[in-house]
Design a protein around this motif. Structure first.
Motif, PDB file in Angstrom:
ATOM      1  N   GLU A   1       0.823  -1.202   0.000  1.00 23.08           N
ATOM      2  CA  GLU A   1       0.000   0.000   0.000  1.00 23.08           C
ATOM      3  C   GLU A   1       0.864   1.261   0.000  1.00 23.08           C
TER       4      GLU A   1
ATOM      5  N   ARG B   1       2.034   1.697  -3.479  1.00 24.48           N
ATOM      6  CA  ARG B   1       0.919   2.208  -4.284  1.00 24.48           C
ATOM      7  C   ARG B   1       0.717   3.701  -4.055  1.00 24.48           C
TER       8      ARG B   1
ATOM      9  N   LEU C   1       0.785   6.727  -6.827  1.00 23.93           N
ATOM     10  CA  LEU C   1      -0.273   7.727  -6.999  1.00 23.93           C
ATOM     11  C   LEU C   1       0.282   9.147  -6.854  1.00 23.93           C
TER      12      LEU C   1
ATOM     13  N   GLU D   1      -9.199  13.934  -8.590  1.00 19.82           N
ATOM     14  CA  GLU D   1      -9.505  12.517  -8.353  1.00 19.82           C
ATOM     15  C   GLU D   1      -8.312  11.801  -7.740  1.00 19.82           C
ATOM     16  N   LEU D   2      -7.110  12.081  -8.274  1.00 15.99           N
ATOM     17  CA  LEU D   2      -5.906  11.460  -7.716  1.00 15.99           C
ATOM     18  C   LEU D   2      -5.678  11.915  -6.279  1.00 15.99           C
TER      19      LEU D   2
ATOM     20  N   GLY E   1      -7.948  12.753  -4.112  1.00 16.16           N
ATOM     21  CA  GLY E   1      -8.890  12.035  -3.257  1.00 16.16           C
ATOM     22  C   GLY E   1      -8.435  10.613  -2.983  1.00 16.16           C
ATOM     23  N   GLN E   2      -7.924   9.932  -4.009  1.00 15.42           N
ATOM     24  CA  GLN E   2      -7.425   8.569  -3.813  1.00 15.42           C
ATOM     25  C   GLN E   2      -6.232   8.554  -2.863  1.00 15.42           C
ATOM     26  N   ILE E   3      -5.362   9.550  -2.989  1.00 13.79           N
ATOM     27  CA  ILE E   3      -4.187   9.631  -2.115  1.00 13.79           C
ATOM     28  C   ILE E   3      -4.610   9.852  -0.659  1.00 13.79           C
ATOM     29  N   ASN E   4      -5.578  10.732  -0.451  1.00 14.27           N
ATOM     30  CA  ASN E   4      -6.053  10.989   0.916  1.00 14.27           C
ATOM     31  C   ASN E   4      -6.616   9.728   1.553  1.00 14.27           C
ATOM     32  N   GLU E   5      -7.439   8.999   0.793  1.00 14.54           N
ATOM     33  CA  GLU E   5      -8.026   7.765   1.324  1.00 14.54           C
ATOM     34  C   GLU E   5      -6.943   6.733   1.633  1.00 14.54           C
ATOM     35  N   LEU E   6      -5.955   6.622   0.736  1.00 15.96           N
ATOM     36  CA  LEU E   6      -4.900   5.637   0.930  1.00 15.96           C
ATOM     37  C   LEU E   6      -4.030   6.002   2.132  1.00 15.96           C
TER      38      LEU E   6
ATOM     39  N   LYS F   1      -8.327  11.756   5.798  1.00 20.21           N
ATOM     40  CA  LYS F   1      -9.667  12.162   5.400  1.00 20.21           C
ATOM     41  C   LYS F   1     -10.602  12.083   6.595  1.00 20.21           C
TER      42      LYS F   1
END
Length: 380
Positions: A153, A156, A160, A180-181, A183-188, A233
């Protein structure tokens, strides 16, 4: 702890002073023959019209008596109520609902008493000393899988972040791609922070992706604070509360201390949170009212509080281990709920078992809701 000891010392000193003053004020509080409250002639020890006592003390000692009685509300009724609460909770609940109330401590008074006992006990001896490394038996294969997942992770996340940098560097950025990227980074990042914190609480050193053979020992508090300090997040629907929660998570120890204090102060919220779920167990029973459910809930919460205090005390003084304390806190409540449901509502064994299962699930939901409220209050 020094403040609690000082408070206890002040109360004891006040009681001694009051006792000394009472000896000098022997005439205070003479027995009345005419009730000062309703002006009725008093026959016996109490006014038969309004119930006021014929003896009206006017001493400082009585003030301290009122304080202690108001906080504890624990007299001879308590010694009758506690065994019933522990061994025959269904009978206790049914008796109180049906009007046999003079012999028992009222449900809300018992609930306040248990909250006071919990607060006083943990203030003096400290709260639960949680050590997950001793509490659980870790499976080496599961730990290794979790470590590998953390490494993948993290890789990954780096990929990102590289994509995000490339998207921002484009002469003509694609609309919405960077957002969008991001947001994905924050969640990860949030997931990685949770994984590190979980491994830290279980006594496992999270593997460093940069140097797997020489990991730096982290602490779960540091992991959580670091995750909150980045782009964790937090979305409650309220931007102001989001900012406060993120700020509070940067200092987990302070947040948990505030949560503990809020849990004591707002423990009464467990009652309105629990009532709808208890009502759902008997939605079509005409002879059962919301008052009955409130009595059931208050007595049940009182027992759970005392059980938790008892288990923690045994663990803190070394009579039992923390895993055994956890086992007591997990396995005794369903048995108590079953006995109380069966006796209070006159259920069959099957009906009580089914409702015990449902209520155990509802209890988890209520605790999660309560902790969310406490966390928001602690952060705010």
């Amino acid at each position: 702890m020094s403040s609690e000891i000082d408070a206890a010392g002040t109360l004891a000193a006040g009681g001694l002073v009051a006792a000394a003053l009472d000896k000098q004020d022997a005439k205070a509080g003479e027995v009345q023959t005419i009730c000062p409250n309703c002006e009725t002639a008093i026959i016996g020890h109490y006014c038969h019209e309004c119930g006021q006592s014929a003896h009206l003390p006017r001493s400082i000692g009585h003030i301290f008596h009122d304080i202690i009685h108001g906080v504890l509300h624990f007299d001879s009724k308590g010694w009758r109520t506690l065994p019933m609460l522990a061994l025959r909770p269904g009978t206790l609940t049914r008796d109180y609902v049906e009007g046999k109330r003079a012999r028992y401590v009222a449900p809300f008074s018992m609930f306040l008493f248990t909250v006071f006992v919990m607060y006083f006990t943990f203030a003096m001896v400290g709260g639960p000393n949680v050590n997950f490394a001793d509490a659980v038996q870790l499976d080496p294969k599961s730990v290794e899988a979790a470590q590998q997942e953390l490494v993948s992770e993290t890789e990954r996340l780096k990929a990102l972040e590289a994509k995000l940098a490339a998207a921002r560097a484009k002469p003509e950025p694609v609309p919405g791609e960077a957002a969008e990227l991001k947001g994905q980074i924050n969640e990860l990042r949030t997931e990685i922070g949770i994984m590190k914190a979980t491994l830290g609480t279980m006594g496992v050193v999270p593997r460093d992706p940069e140097n797997p053979d020489a990991p730096q020992p982290p602490d779960w508090r540091e992991a959580l604070a670091k995750a909150a300090d980045t782009d964790m997040k937090v979305d409650t629907g309220n931007p102001g509360l989001n900012a406060k929660l993120r700020k509070a998570l940067k200092n987990p120890e302070l947040l948990f201390y505030k949560m503990q204090q809020s849990a004591y102060k707002f423990s009464f919220l467990l009652v309105p949170l629990s009532l709808p779920f208890v009502w759902l167990l008997f939605p079509f029973r005409r002879n059962t009212h919301l008052y009955d459910h409130a009595v059931f809930t208050l007595y049940s919460l009182s027992f759970m509080s005392l059980l938790f205090v008892f288990a923690v005390l045994l663990a803190r003084i070394g009579l039992i281990s923390f895993p055994n304390a956890m086992a007591i806190s997990m396995f005794v409540p369903p048995i108590h709920i079953f006995v109380q449901l069966k006796g209070a509502y006159g259920l069959s064994v099957g009906g009580a078992l089914a409702r015990t299962l449902l209520l155990s699930i509802f209890a988890i939901v209520v605790l999660v809701l309560f902790m969310l409220v406490v966390m928001a209050l602690g952060a705010a």
